[in-house]
Design a protein around this motif. Structure first.
Motif, PDB file in Angstrom:
ATOM      1  N   PHE A  38     -14.478   7.889   0.564  1.00  0.00           N
ATOM      2  CA  PHE A  38     -14.770   7.629   1.974  1.00  0.00           C
ATOM      3  C   PHE A  38     -15.358   6.238   2.205  1.00  0.00           C
ATOM      4  CE2 PHE A  38     -14.325  12.171   1.922  1.00  0.00           C
ATOM      5  CZ  PHE A  38     -13.792  12.480   3.157  1.00  0.00           C
ATOM      6  N   LEU A  39     -15.285   5.376   1.186  1.00  0.00           N
ATOM      7  CA  LEU A  39     -15.740   4.005   1.379  1.00  0.00           C
ATOM      8  C   LEU A  39     -14.749   3.265   2.270  1.00  0.00           C
ATOM      9  CD1 LEU A  39     -16.937   3.118  -2.242  1.00  0.00           C
ATOM     10  CD2 LEU A  39     -18.295   3.926  -0.306  1.00  0.00           C
ATOM     11  N   THR A  40     -15.266   2.446   3.152  1.00  0.00           N
ATOM     12  CA  THR A  40     -14.420   1.844   4.187  1.00  0.00           C
ATOM     13  C   THR A  40     -13.480   0.764   3.676  1.00  0.00           C
ATOM     14  OG1 THR A  40     -16.218   0.305   4.699  1.00  0.00           O
ATOM     15  CG2 THR A  40     -16.076   2.306   6.021  1.00  0.00           C
ATOM     16  N   ASN A  41     -13.708   0.246   2.464  1.00  0.00           N
ATOM     17  CA  ASN A  41     -12.822  -0.823   1.998  1.00  0.00           C
ATOM     18  C   ASN A  41     -11.439  -0.294   1.625  1.00  0.00           C
ATOM     19  OD1 ASN A  41     -13.839   0.583  -0.152  1.00  0.00           O
ATOM     20  ND2 ASN A  41     -14.065  -1.185  -1.491  1.00  0.00           N
ATOM     21  N   SER A  42     -11.359   0.969   1.146  1.00  0.00           N
ATOM     22  CA  SER A  42     -10.062   1.542   0.819  1.00  0.00           C
ATOM     23  C   SER A  42     -10.169   3.070   0.795  1.00  0.00           C
ATOM     24  CB  SER A  42      -9.573   1.033  -0.547  1.00  0.00           C
ATOM     25  OG  SER A  42      -8.262   1.479  -0.808  1.00  0.00           O
ATOM     26  N   PRO A  43     -10.335   3.690   1.964  1.00  0.00           N
ATOM     27  CA  PRO A  43     -10.534   5.141   2.017  1.00  0.00           C
ATOM     28  C   PRO A  43      -9.291   5.903   1.565  1.00  0.00           C
ATOM     29  CG  PRO A  43     -10.233   4.252   4.220  1.00  0.00           C
ATOM     30  CD  PRO A  43     -10.338   3.073   3.303  1.00  0.00           C
ATOM     31  N   CYS A  44      -9.513   6.956   0.774  1.00  0.00           N
ATOM     32  CA  CYS A  44      -8.412   7.744   0.219  1.00  0.00           C
ATOM     33  C   CYS A  44      -8.328   9.149   0.805  1.00  0.00           C
ATOM     34  CB  CYS A  44      -8.557   7.859  -1.304  1.00  0.00           C
ATOM     35  SG  CYS A  44      -8.417   6.291  -2.173  1.00  0.00           S
ATOM     36  N   ARG A  45      -9.251   9.520   1.669  1.00  0.00           N
ATOM     37  CA  ARG A  45      -9.267  10.860   2.252  1.00  0.00           C
ATOM     38  C   ARG A  45      -9.248  10.776   3.770  1.00  0.00           C
ATOM     39  NH1 ARG A  45      -7.984  14.330  -1.817  1.00  0.00           N
ATOM     40  NH2 ARG A  45      -9.174  13.808  -3.690  1.00  0.00           N
ATOM     41  N   THR A  46      -8.393  11.568   4.390  1.00  0.00           N
ATOM     42  CA  THR A  46      -8.394  11.630   5.841  1.00  0.00           C
ATOM     43  C   THR A  46      -9.667  12.302   6.325  1.00  0.00           C
ATOM     44  OG1 THR A  46      -7.207  12.401   7.808  1.00  0.00           O
ATOM     45  CG2 THR A  46      -7.137  13.819   5.868  1.00  0.00           C
ATOM     46  N   VAL A  47     -10.149  11.889   7.471  1.00  0.00           N
ATOM     47  CA  VAL A  47     -11.361  12.487   8.047  1.00  0.00           C
ATOM     48  C   VAL A  47     -11.013  13.633   8.988  1.00  0.00           C
ATOM     49  CG1 VAL A  47     -11.519  11.056  10.135  1.00  0.00           C
ATOM     50  CG2 VAL A  47     -13.609  11.856   8.999  1.00  0.00           C
ATOM     51  N   VAL A  48      -9.737  13.822   9.285  1.00  0.00           N
ATOM     52  CA  VAL A  48      -9.331  14.818  10.282  1.00  0.00           C
ATOM     53  C   VAL A  48      -9.718  16.229   9.849  1.00  0.00           C
ATOM     54  CG1 VAL A  48      -7.368  15.858  11.473  1.00  0.00           C
ATOM     55  CG2 VAL A  48      -7.467  13.377  11.166  1.00  0.00           C
ATOM     56  N   PHE A  49      -9.360  16.610   8.625  1.00  0.00           N
ATOM     57  CA  PHE A  49      -9.669  17.971   8.180  1.00  0.00           C
ATOM     58  C   PHE A  49     -11.162  18.194   7.960  1.00  0.00           C
ATOM     59  CE2 PHE A  49      -5.081  18.039   7.103  1.00  0.00           C
ATOM     60  CZ  PHE A  49      -4.752  19.196   7.798  1.00  0.00           C
ATOM     61  N   VAL A  65       5.326  19.155  11.427  1.00  0.00           N
ATOM     62  CA  VAL A  65       3.872  18.997  11.618  1.00  0.00           C
ATOM     63  C   VAL A  65       3.125  19.404  10.360  1.00  0.00           C
ATOM     64  CG1 VAL A  65       1.864  19.866  12.883  1.00  0.00           C
ATOM     65  CG2 VAL A  65       3.955  19.258  14.124  1.00  0.00           C
ATOM     66  N   ILE A  66       3.462  20.565   9.808  1.00  0.00           N
ATOM     67  CA  ILE A  66       2.737  21.083   8.651  1.00  0.00           C
ATOM     68  C   ILE A  66       2.986  20.221   7.419  1.00  0.00           C
ATOM     69  CG2 ILE A  66       2.698  23.013   7.004  1.00  0.00           C
ATOM     70  CD1 ILE A  66       2.902  24.878   9.388  1.00  0.00           C
ATOM     71  N   THR A  67       4.206  19.781   7.230  1.00  0.00           N
ATOM     72  CA  THR A  67       4.516  18.922   6.080  1.00  0.00           C
ATOM     73  C   THR A  67       3.708  17.631   6.127  1.00  0.00           C
ATOM     74  OG1 THR A  67       6.760  19.835   5.959  1.00  0.00           O
ATOM     75  CG2 THR A  67       6.350  17.755   4.799  1.00  0.00           C
ATOM     76  N   THR A  68       3.640  17.020   7.281  1.00  0.00           N
ATOM     77  CA  THR A  68       2.898  15.764   7.416  1.00  0.00           C
ATOM     78  C   THR A  68       1.392  15.990   7.299  1.00  0.00           C
ATOM     79  OG1 THR A  68       4.634  14.993   8.901  1.00  0.00           O
ATOM     80  CG2 THR A  68       2.611  13.706   8.835  1.00  0.00           C
ATOM     81  N   ALA A  69       0.898  17.053   7.928  1.00  0.00           N
ATOM     82  CA  ALA A  69      -0.531  17.362   7.820  1.00  0.00           C
ATOM     83  C   ALA A  69      -0.912  17.631   6.364  1.00  0.00           C
ATOM     84  CB  ALA A  69      -0.874  18.570   8.685  1.00  0.00           C
ATOM     85  N   GLY A  70      -0.060  18.340   5.654  1.00  0.00           N
ATOM     86  CA  GLY A  70      -0.319  18.592   4.240  1.00  0.00           C
ATOM     87  C   GLY A  70      -0.323  17.325   3.420  1.00  0.00           C
ATOM     88  N   PHE A  71       0.572  16.402   3.757  1.00  0.00           N
ATOM     89  CA  PHE A  71       0.650  15.118   3.048  1.00  0.00           C
ATOM     90  C   PHE A  71      -0.616  14.298   3.267  1.00  0.00           C
ATOM     91  CE2 PHE A  71       2.021  10.572   3.204  1.00  0.00           C
ATOM     92  CZ  PHE A  71       2.283  10.415   1.848  1.00  0.00           C
ATOM     93  N   PHE A  72      -1.153  14.314   4.489  1.00  0.00           N
ATOM     94  CA  PHE A  72      -2.375  13.558   4.762  1.00  0.00           C
ATOM     95  C   PHE A  72      -3.604  14.242   4.149  1.00  0.00           C
ATOM     96  CE2 PHE A  72       0.127  11.062   7.601  1.00  0.00           C
ATOM     97  CZ  PHE A  72      -0.575   9.871   7.762  1.00  0.00           C
ATOM     98  N   ASN A  73      -3.574  15.559   4.061  1.00  0.00           N
ATOM     99  CA  ASN A  73      -4.673  16.270   3.406  1.00  0.00           C
ATOM    100  C   ASN A  73      -4.703  15.938   1.917  1.00  0.00           C
ATOM    101  OD1 ASN A  73      -6.734  18.420   3.039  1.00  0.00           O
ATOM    102  ND2 ASN A  73      -5.075  19.446   1.948  1.00  0.00           N
ATOM    103  N   ARG A  74      -3.568  16.090   1.254  1.00  0.00           N
ATOM    104  CA  ARG A  74      -3.392  15.725  -0.150  1.00  0.00           C
ATOM    105  C   ARG A  74      -1.940  15.325  -0.336  1.00  0.00           C
ATOM    106  NH1 ARG A  74      -7.129  16.958  -3.999  1.00  0.00           N
ATOM    107  NH2 ARG A  74      -5.526  16.848  -5.615  1.00  0.00           N
ATOM    108  N   PRO A  75      -1.660  14.083  -0.709  1.00  0.00           N
ATOM    109  CA  PRO A  75      -0.269  13.669  -0.911  1.00  0.00           C
ATOM    110  C   PRO A  75       0.485  14.534  -1.917  1.00  0.00           C
ATOM    111  CG  PRO A  75      -1.665  11.738  -0.761  1.00  0.00           C
ATOM    112  CD  PRO A  75      -2.582  12.927  -0.775  1.00  0.00           C
TER     113      PRO A  75
END
Length: 559
Positions: free
Chosen positions: A53-64, A181-191
Motif C-alpha cells: 500500500f505504499l504510494t510509490n508503487s501500490p500493488c493492492r486495490t483499495v476497493v475491496f 464484471v466479476i472477471t475484472t473485479a477478480g483480476f483487480f483483487n488478485r491478478p
C-alpha cells in the motif's frame, strides 16, 4: 435429512467460532491486506502500512478493503459516535467485525455449491456437507484474505457459466455482462484470478459458440463482456488513483485554473493500475525469493494435501485416468472434428471439473512462491467432483479426522497466543490506572508473526505506546535490544513488555535482565520455532506450547 441437519450444525459452528473468536493466526496478510490499513484510515489508529500500500508503487486495490473492513469499521465508528454503543471500538470488535462479514460472505460458497451440484451431476447435500465440514471453509473462508474473496468470485463465476434449461440441456448464456464484471473485479483483487477464471471462461465461450447460429448474436455477447470489463476496470483504476495519489479534481481545477483537458492529463500521469504493479513485482524472481522460494511441485505434492487431504489425492488419481483417456482420444479421427470446445461442452461433469481444478493448480505452480492459501478457491470444483453419485466418499472417517486436526491446528494452535496477547495488552494499556495517569509502554515482540497494531486500539496521536517487532531476530540481536532498553529504563511510569514463544524463552535468560511479571498464554504453536518432542515429553509441554509476556524489572540485575 441427516445431511441437511449436519450442514446446519456445521454452518452454526462456522458463525459461532467466528464470534468466539478463533485464536489461530494463519498469516500476516489476513490483517495487513485490509483490516490494518482500514483501521488507520477510518478509525485513525496506530497501524503498520504494508509495502503493498505504499504510494510509490501500490500493488493492492483499495476497493475491496473499503467494501469489507472499511464498511465494518465505519459502522462501529458511527455507532460509537451516535452513543448507541459507547465502547464499540475495542480489540475484539476490530478483530471480529471484518471476520463476521467474511463469514457471512462465505455462505456464497454454500449457495454456489447448492446451485451447481445438479448441473455437474453431484449430490447437493453431500457436497454441502463436504464444503461446510472442511477446515478450509471453517478457518480460511472466515478470515480477511484476498484469497477468500478470490474464492467467492470464482464461485460466482462458476454459477454464471453453469445454467441448464428445464429439459436438462445447456441454456443459452445470458450473463455476459456480469461475467465481465466479476472477471475484472477478480483480476483487480488478485491478478492470479485469471488462472482460476481461464477454464470457466473457455467453457462459457464454448457454450456461446455451440448455442448460437447468428454471428451477430455471438458478437453481441462478447461485446457486452468487453464493455462491462472495461467499465469495471475504469471504476477500480479511478478509485485506486484517488486513494493512492490523494488527487482532487476540484483542487486541481481551482488551484491551477487548468482546463478540464489539463486536469484529465494530470490524472492520467498519476494513474494507478494496481494489477500491473502486482505483476511487475511478482514476475521478478528476485522479489519472490524475498518472500520464500519453493519447488514448483509444492502446490501439487504438499499444499493440496495440506488443505484438502485425501480428496486432493483422489482427484490426482482421477486426473491421471482422465489424461490417459484424453491421450487415447487424440488418436481417434473424431477428436479432430470435435475439438476442445466440444470436449468442454459435451463431456460429463467429472472431467470438466477436473480441468477446473488442475488448470489453475498448474498455472499457480509456475511461480516459485507457493503458499497453501493460494489454493483455497479450488475447494469448489473439488467438493463438486468428490460428491458425484458414482464417486462415494469411502474415506469418511479419514476426512473427518483430517478436518478436525486442521481446524485445531490452524484455528487454535498456529500462532494462537498472539491475538489473546494483544487483547491482554490492550486491557492493560487502557486500564483505569493507565488512563488516569499517563504511562509509557514499550512492547517488544520476538519470534512471532507481525503483530497487528490496530488490535491495541491506540490513537495515532498517542505517543505513549511503542511497538517493536523483532521478527525472527537472532539471540545476539535480541539480547542487544533488550539490554539497550533496560539500560534506558529510568522512567518511573515506564513499562517494558517482551512477548516471546516458550520455545525460545531460554534465550531471554541469557540477556542478563530480570522480570517482575510473567504471563503465559496457552496455546501457541510457532512452526518457525517448533517445540522439540523430547522437551514436550519431559512434562514441560505447556511452556513449550505457550506465549510469554514478560515485564522487565526496573532493578534489572542479572538472573
Amino acid at each position: 435429512m441427516v445431511a441437511r441437519a449436519l450442514w446446519v450444525l456445521l454452518a452454526a459452528l462456522r458463525a459461532g467460532w467466528c464470534l468466539l473468536p478463533q485464536s489461530g493466526y494463519l498469516h500476516p496478510d489476513e490483517f495487513f491486506q485490509a483490516p490494518e490499513v482500514m483501521a488507520g484510515d477510518i478509525l485513525n489508529l496506530q497501524v503498520y502500512y504494508p509495502w503493498e500500500f505504499l504510494t510509490n508503487s501500490p500493488c493492492r486495490t483499495v476497493v475491496f478493503p473499503l467494501m469489507t473492513s472499511g464498511v465494518t469499521y465505519w459502522v462501529i465508528k458511527s455507532l460509537q459516535q451516535l452513543d448507541i454503543c459507547s465502547s464499540c471500538i475495542n480489540g475484539y470488535t476490530l478483530l471480529v467485525s471484518p471476520r463476521l462479514l467474511f463469514t457471512i460472505f462465505s455462505f456464497i460458497l454454500d449457495y454456489s455449491v447448492y446451485r451447481l451440484a445438479p448441473f455437474w451431476g453431484a449430490d447437493p447435500w453431500k457436497a454441502l456437507v463436504l464444503l461446510a465440514g472442511s477446515y478450509v471453509t471453517l478457518v480460511f473462508y472466515t478470515r480477511t484474505f484476498t484469497n477468500t474473496l478470490e474464492g467467492l468470485l470464482f464461485a460466482l463465476l462458476m454459477v454464471l457459466i453453469s445454467s441448464r434449461k428445464s429439459s436438462g440441456c445447456s441454456a443459452e448464456p445470458t450473463s455476459s455482462s456480469l461475467i465481465g464484471v466479476i472477471t475484472t473485479a477478480g483480476f483487480f483483487n488478485r491478478p492470479t484470478f485469471l488462472a482460476f477464471a481461464l477454464m470457466p471462461l473457455l467453457y462459457w465461450a464454448s457454450l456461446i459458440v455451440d448455442s448460437q447460429k447468428s454471428i451477430k448474436t455471438l458478437i453481441n455477447h462478447f461485446l457486452k463482456f468487453i464493455l462491462c470489463a472495461c467499465f469495471t476496470a475504469f471504476v477500480f483504476i479511478t478509485a485506486d488513483t484517488f486513494y493512492f495519489t490523494s488527487v482532487s479534481l476540484d483542487n486541481l481545477y481551482s488551484t491551477n485554473k487548468s482546463s478540464l483537458f489539463d486536469v484529465i492529463i494530470q490524472l492520467h500521469d498519476k494513474m494507478v493500475v494496481t494489477p500491473f504493479n502486482f505483476l511487475s513485482y511478482n514476475l521478478n524472481p528476485h522479489n519472490l525469493a524475498l518472500h520464500g522460494s519453493h519447488p514448483r511441485v509444492t502446490h501439487v505434492t504438499v499444499n493440496g494435501v495440506m488443505l484438502f487431504g485425501i480428496l486432493h489425492i483422489l482427484a490426482i488419481g482421477a486426473g491421471f485416468k482422465m489424461l490417459k483417456k484424453c491421450v487415447h482420444q487424440l488418436m481417434l479421427v473424431r477428436w479432430c472434428c470435435r475439438g476442445l470446445p466440444g470436449l468442454l461442452v459435451h463431456s460429463k461433469g467429472s472431467p470438466t471439473l477436473l480441468l477446473f481444478y488442475f488448470v489453475p493448480l498448474a498455472f499457480l505452480s509456475l511461480f516459485s512462491h507457493q503458499e497453501p492459501r493460494f489454493l483455497i478457491p479450488l475447494i469448489l470444483p473439488l467438493v463438486l467432483f468428490s460428491a458425484s453419485p458414482n464417486r462415494a466418499v469411502k474415506w469418511k472417517l479419514l476426512v473427518v479426522l483430517f478436518n478436525l486436526l486442521g481446524a485445531l491446528l490452524f484455528g487454535c494452535l498456529h500462532q494462537g497466543g498472539l491475538i489473546p496477547c494483544l487483547f491482554h495488552l490492550e486491557q492493560l494499556i487502557h486500564s483505569p490506572a493507565s488512563s488516569g495517569h499517563p504511562q509509557h509502554y514499550t512492547l517488544l515482540f520476538a519470534h512471532t508473526y507481525m503483530p497487528p497494531r490496530s488490535l491495541l486500539h491506540i490513537k495515532k496521536t498517542d505517543v505513549h505506546v511503542e511497538v517493536i517487532d523483532m521478527a525472527g531476530a537472532g539471540e545476539e540481536a535480541l539480547c542487544q535490544t533488550v539490554q539497550q532498553r533496560a539500560s534506558n529504563f529510568t522512567c518511573s511510569d515506564c513499562h517494558i513488555f517482551i512477548v516471546i514463544p516458550g520455545t525460545v524463552r531460554t534465550a531471554i535468560t541469557k540477556c542478563g535482565v530480570s522480570f517482575k511479571n510473567e504471563t503465559l498464554i496457552f496455546p501457541h504453536l510457532s512452526m518457525e520455532d517448533p517445540p522439540q518432542i523430547p522437551v514436550l515429553a519431559s512434562g514441560n509441554w505447556r511452556s513449550q506450547l505457550g506465549l510469554y509476556i514478560l515485564e522487565l524489572n526496573r532493578d534489572h540485575q542479572s538472573l
